[in-house]
Write an enzyme that holds these catalytic residues in place. Structure first.
Site, PDB file in Angstrom:
ATOM      1  N   THR A  18       0.859  -1.179   0.000  1.00  0.00           N
ATOM      2  CA  THR A  18       0.000   0.000   0.000  1.00  0.00           C
ATOM      3  C   THR A  18       0.896   1.230   0.000  1.00  0.00           C
ATOM      4  OG1 THR A  18      -1.648  -1.211   1.276  1.00  0.00           O
ATOM      5  CG2 THR A  18      -1.876   1.192   1.202  1.00  0.00           C
ATOM      6  N   TYR A  19       0.763   2.047  -1.024  1.00  0.00           N
ATOM      7  CA  TYR A  19       1.558   3.273  -1.138  1.00  0.00           C
ATOM      8  C   TYR A  19       0.748   4.453  -0.641  1.00  0.00           C
ATOM      9  CZ  TYR A  19       5.031   0.754  -3.839  1.00  0.00           C
ATOM     10  OH  TYR A  19       6.014  -0.125  -4.229  1.00  0.00           O
ATOM     11  N   TYR A  20       1.424   5.340   0.094  1.00  0.00           N
ATOM     12  CA  TYR A  20       0.739   6.488   0.689  1.00  0.00           C
ATOM     13  C   TYR A  20       1.117   7.789  -0.011  1.00  0.00           C
ATOM     14  CZ  TYR A  20      -0.980   3.585   4.452  1.00  0.00           C
ATOM     15  OH  TYR A  20      -1.649   2.612   5.160  1.00  0.00           O
ATOM     16  N   ALA A  51      -2.849   5.576  -1.389  1.00  0.00           N
ATOM     17  CA  ALA A  51      -3.059   6.115  -2.735  1.00  0.00           C
ATOM     18  C   ALA A  51      -3.164   5.008  -3.769  1.00  0.00           C
ATOM     19  CB  ALA A  51      -1.927   7.056  -3.098  1.00  0.00           C
TER      20      ALA A  51
END
Lengths: 183, 183
Positions: free
Chosen positions: B35-37, B106
């Site tokens: 999971t990319y922030y 994101a």
């Protein structure tokens, strides 16, 4: 859960004999080093938030390291706030990630906490570096209606230790240290 | 340490028999959910940084959860970047702290990675959700002067698997997914 906390300045050597005489149980002692971070995009002093790494040790042996986020007060009366706490493996790595993202260590609070149990209260003797000695009396209650009587009980307990609840300090140790710096 | 990586699209069913015939060792397979922030104060796409939580599982059993910060390229040629990685206990708590601080999930990259060892190279067969199958050949070298020959070795290895190094893809899986979204 509502947390009732009352904190006053007090000389621990005066308080310990009374705690023992009243039959309080000494739970143990820990050392805590808290590093508070500034955020790059908000002033936590304005938003009433905090981001902290806490290292806890017993007899110099590190026992727990956690990162904690504290949100602003949700309700002033009961001093309720969102608190998210999670264990971490490496202070160095988490500090490096926070620094890379623009969060900077802003203040450190170092203290020795000696915990006692008396009736339904937790009595904590805090020796805070740069600030001195404090006694904190706290209890939790699930019922909002009970807050007032729990607080009265904490006041009574302080009085039984020859301490004056009128001298209650509502500012956090971090707040007291930053106020000292600002003087 | 310099990391040399070459990645091409490839059908895994075509590649596996050749890897076996060449005597490659199959190391194992993991599933990764990344999971990319997004940051509240910087556009990571502009600054060429990334903040990610990776959950890794083997046969559906979660084996490792780490948070990773990737800094911008320090040197384009060797694709060197600062990378700080640290294990975490609770995805929920770290996600909650990041969200409270204004960091928002994101994009998610989900893949199955099948790892093989061949000579001094790691050959990874990636099956990426939404993107398809890729083969990545990588090796590390401590000597900057060796980068070119290590890269040539990776190209030769790809050719020996009937793959064309000219079809190399330099964009990350995240970049490919975001480019697909933008179309």
């Amino acid at each position: 859960m509502y947390e009732v906390e009352v904190k006053v300045r007090a000389d621990h050597d005066d308080v310990r004999p009374t705690l023992e005489a009243r039959g309080a149980d000494r739970i143990g002692t820990v050392e805590q080093v808290d590093t508070y971070y500034d955020a790059p995009h908000r002033d936590f002093a304005d938003t009433d938030e905090a981001l902290r790494i806490r290292r806890e040790a017993t007899h110099g042996e590190e026992t727990a390291t956690v990162v904690t986020y504290k949100g602003p007060l949700l309700e002033a009366e009961s001093k309720t706030r969102e608190e998210i706490e999670t264990p971490i493996h490496s202070v160095e790595d988490v500090d490096a990630i926070l620094s890379a993202l623009g969060f900077e260590p802003a203040a450190e609070v170092t203290k020795r906490r000696e915990r006692w149990r008396l009736d339904s209260y937790l009595v904590t003797l805090d020796d805070v570096a740069g600030l001195g000695e404090f006694v904190e009396v706290e209890a939790e209650t699930a019922a909002e209606a009970a807050i007032e009587s729990v607080r009265e009980g904490a006041y009574d307990l302080l009085r039984s230790l020859d301490l004056d609840p009128e001298e209650q300090i509502r500012t956090s140790y971090l707040g007291l240290l930053l106020a000292d710096d600002a003087e």
